[in-house]
Scaffold this motif. Structure first.
Motif, PDB file in Angstrom:
ATOM      1  N   ALA A 186     -10.412   3.268   9.200  1.00  0.00           N
ATOM      2  CA  ALA A 186     -10.090   3.899   7.741  1.00  0.00           C
ATOM      3  C   ALA A 186      -9.419   3.020   6.915  1.00  0.00           C
ATOM      4  CB  ALA A 186      -9.635   5.302   7.996  1.00  0.00           C
ATOM      5  N   VAL A 187      -9.503   1.855   6.983  1.00  0.00           N
ATOM      6  CA  VAL A 187      -8.886   0.853   6.060  1.00  0.00           C
ATOM      7  C   VAL A 187      -9.600   0.874   4.667  1.00  0.00           C
ATOM      8  CG1 VAL A 187      -8.356  -1.499   5.630  1.00  0.00           C
ATOM      9  CG2 VAL A 187      -8.124  -0.798   7.967  1.00  0.00           C
ATOM     10  N   THR A 188      -8.738   0.995   3.689  1.00  0.00           N
ATOM     11  CA  THR A 188      -9.323   0.886   2.282  1.00  0.00           C
ATOM     12  C   THR A 188      -9.382  -0.428   1.907  1.00  0.00           C
ATOM     13  OG1 THR A 188      -8.387   3.111   1.674  1.00  0.00           O
ATOM     14  CG2 THR A 188      -9.048   1.725  -0.192  1.00  0.00           C
ATOM     15  N   CYS A 189     -10.474  -0.912   1.154  1.00  0.00           N
ATOM     16  CA  CYS A 189     -10.579  -2.366   0.415  1.00  0.00           C
ATOM     17  C   CYS A 189     -10.634  -2.264  -1.026  1.00  0.00           C
ATOM     18  CB  CYS A 189     -12.110  -2.926   0.967  1.00  0.00           C
ATOM     19  SG  CYS A 189     -12.099  -2.916   2.898  1.00  0.00           S
ATOM     20  N   GLY A 200       2.437   2.911   1.640  1.00  0.00           N
ATOM     21  CA  GLY A 200       1.755   2.224   2.865  1.00  0.00           C
ATOM     22  C   GLY A 200       1.745   0.708   3.045  1.00  0.00           C
ATOM     23  N   PHE A 201       0.772   0.108   3.340  1.00  0.00           N
ATOM     24  CA  PHE A 201       0.862  -1.354   3.267  1.00  0.00           C
ATOM     25  C   PHE A 201      -0.371  -2.039   2.578  1.00  0.00           C
ATOM     26  CE2 PHE A 201       3.060   0.433   7.047  1.00  0.00           C
ATOM     27  CZ  PHE A 201       4.150  -0.293   6.926  1.00  0.00           C
ATOM     28  N   LEU A 202      -0.283  -3.355   2.272  1.00  0.00           N
ATOM     29  CA  LEU A 202      -1.158  -4.080   1.658  1.00  0.00           C
ATOM     30  C   LEU A 202      -1.321  -5.393   2.404  1.00  0.00           C
ATOM     31  CD1 LEU A 202      -0.838  -3.637  -2.085  1.00  0.00           C
ATOM     32  CD2 LEU A 202      -2.465  -2.541  -0.691  1.00  0.00           C
ATOM     33  N   LEU A 245       1.899  -7.430   3.915  1.00  0.00           N
ATOM     34  CA  LEU A 245       2.345  -7.955   5.184  1.00  0.00           C
ATOM     35  C   LEU A 245       1.709  -9.547   5.125  1.00  0.00           C
ATOM     36  CD1 LEU A 245       1.110  -4.840   7.191  1.00  0.00           C
ATOM     37  CD2 LEU A 245       3.316  -5.586   6.452  1.00  0.00           C
ATOM     38  N   ALA A 246       1.879 -10.106   6.007  1.00  0.00           N
ATOM     39  CA  ALA A 246       1.514 -11.562   6.230  1.00  0.00           C
ATOM     40  C   ALA A 246       0.560 -11.505   7.591  1.00  0.00           C
ATOM     41  CB  ALA A 246       2.599 -12.449   6.450  1.00  0.00           C
ATOM     42  N   HIS A 247      -0.242 -10.582   7.933  1.00  0.00           N
ATOM     43  CA  HIS A 247      -1.110 -10.218   8.974  1.00  0.00           C
ATOM     44  C   HIS A 247      -1.982  -9.432   8.765  1.00  0.00           C
ATOM     45  CE1 HIS A 247       1.439  -7.248  10.274  1.00  0.00           C
ATOM     46  NE2 HIS A 247       2.480  -7.856   9.989  1.00  0.00           N
ATOM     47  N   PHE A 259      -6.590  -5.171   1.740  1.00  0.00           N
ATOM     48  CA  PHE A 259      -6.888  -4.057   2.895  1.00  0.00           C
ATOM     49  C   PHE A 259      -5.509  -3.300   2.714  1.00  0.00           C
ATOM     50  CE2 PHE A 259      -8.792  -8.177   4.436  1.00  0.00           C
ATOM     51  CZ  PHE A 259     -10.029  -7.806   4.151  1.00  0.00           C
ATOM     52  N   GLN A 260      -5.913  -2.063   2.622  1.00  0.00           N
ATOM     53  CA  GLN A 260      -4.730  -1.049   2.499  1.00  0.00           C
ATOM     54  C   GLN A 260      -4.650  -0.001   3.493  1.00  0.00           C
ATOM     55  OE1 GLN A 260      -4.300   0.682  -1.694  1.00  0.00           O
ATOM     56  NE2 GLN A 260      -4.737   2.765  -0.448  1.00  0.00           N
TER      57      GLN A 260
END
Length: 367
Positions: A78-81, A198-200, A174-176, A104-105
């Motif tokens: 369920a990753v948001t692009c 969240g994370f990007l 993030l770097a990964h 990717f979020q």
């Protein structure tokens, strides 16, 4: 964006010699990533700045196969692009020429019409750095900013934990890929961050936290935000790279000053010294410099220094600015009958004492 569109976008992103700037140029010329990959090579070579070596791997079908595998991961998790031409892509990052063509979020990231600030600094943050960071976020909380950082040790995770403490949205860049957590000890914070932020990342699930990825990640931290704050930094460090990138994007940079003997303040002091950052000694200087308006009756207090603490030259300048309000350095020197080099030093000391602040256009005023 359809799955078919995304596969071609991912395939183009995966071509080794096609960076984000070149990819955007190709897409602008052809209309879409799919059109780029299906276009004849001799037609692409007519585009200014596009050479044969760049294109030699574009037509390799392994990139489409890899893209299909990554799409499977995206769907299953369920990753948001976020594609750079779509409305959901971070608005400020759209104006960065080297911004990723796709992000990717995860989580519940909402950056629309928000005040976005990045807080970065050393992984070896000191107790005074933590104290200032806490004071900063506590006082800024009334403006409801989104706190952006890199989810790393030290300053990054300190800022993001404090954001959560004050019910502010926070986003880790993030770097990964989103399939892992680095550093692993921070796994305990992932769920809470994803509930309120969240994370990007621009990296696929096949990407590990390599050194060069962190440097690429820094441009996302700087590009997403309207301002970057460096809490503490040694003479060299990744946060200084982020500050330089933010400057290149014409974003505001702020640095917290420290004693000249403090190794973890050397980087911040140099940013201020070489006019690469605004001096940030009072948290409320930041919303003032960024022209944030407070839509509430809850006005944060600004602590003023006592007049008796000023030296003789400082009193002269203070009195002049009190009467004449915002003034240029040259005007202050002329009217106060002091050499410019001396006034510059006195003004810096007064900033550190929290009685004046610099303004855009090299103006100064009393707080």
């Amino acid at each position: 964006m359809s799955d078919q569109d995304l596969i071609y976008i991912l395939a183009l992103q995966n071509v080794p010699k096609i960076g984000d700037i070149t990819a955007k140029k190709l897409i602008a010329h052809c209309g879409s990533a799919e059109a780029v990959i299906k276009e004849k090579k001799h037609h692409l070579l007519k585009i200014d700045g596009i050479g044969s070596s760049m294109l030699q791997d574009v037509y390799n079908k392994t990139h489409l196969l890899a893209a299909e595998a990554e799409l499977k991961f995206i769907k299953e998790n369920a990753v948001t692009c976020l594609y750079f031409m779509d409305a959901n892509y971070p608005e400020k990052l759209k104006h960065c020429i080297d911004g990723p063509i796709v992000l990717f979020q995860s989580g519940k990231v909402d950056l629309k019409k928000k005040r976005l600030i990045s807080i970065v600094g050393t992984r070896m943050i000191t107790s005074s750095g933590i104290a200032f960071c806490e004071q900063l976020i506590e006082q800024l909380a009334v403006f409801n900013p989104v706190i952006i950082s890199g989810f790393a040790y030290g300053t990054d995770i300190t800022a993001q934990k404090l954001a959560l403490k004050h019910n502010l949205q926070t986003v880790g860049c993030l770097a990964h890929g989103l399939n892992q957590v680095y550093p692993k000890v921070h796994k305990r914070y992932v769920a809470e961050i994803e509930k309120n932020g969240g994370f990007l990342t621009e990296f696929w699930s096949t990407s590990n936290p390599e050194r060069e990825n962190f440097l690429k990640r820094n441009r996302v931290i700087a590009g997403v935000s309207e301002a970057t704050i460096v809490i503490e930094s040694a003479e060299r460090g990744g946060s200084l790279v982020t500050a330089d990138i933010a400057n290149s994007y014409n974003r505001d940079v702020f640095a917290v000053p420290g004693r000249t003997t403090d190794s973890q303040s050397a980087g911040c002091n140099n940013l201020i010294k070489y006019q690469k950052a605004h001096l940030l000694s009072n948290p409320m200087d930041l919303p003032y410099m960024l022209n944030w308006e407070l839509n509430t009756d809850k006005k944060p207090a600004i602590q003023k220094q006592l007049f008796v603490e000023l030296e003789a030259d400082e009193k002269i300048i203070y009195s002049f600015l009190k009467i004449n309000e915002q003034q240029l350095l040259d005007s202050i020197a002329l009217e106060c009958k002091m050499p410019i080099f001396k006034v510059a030093g006195v003004l810096l000391n007064m900033e550190l004492k929290g009685v004046i602040r610099p303004l855009p256009g090299k103006l100064f005023e009393v707080i």
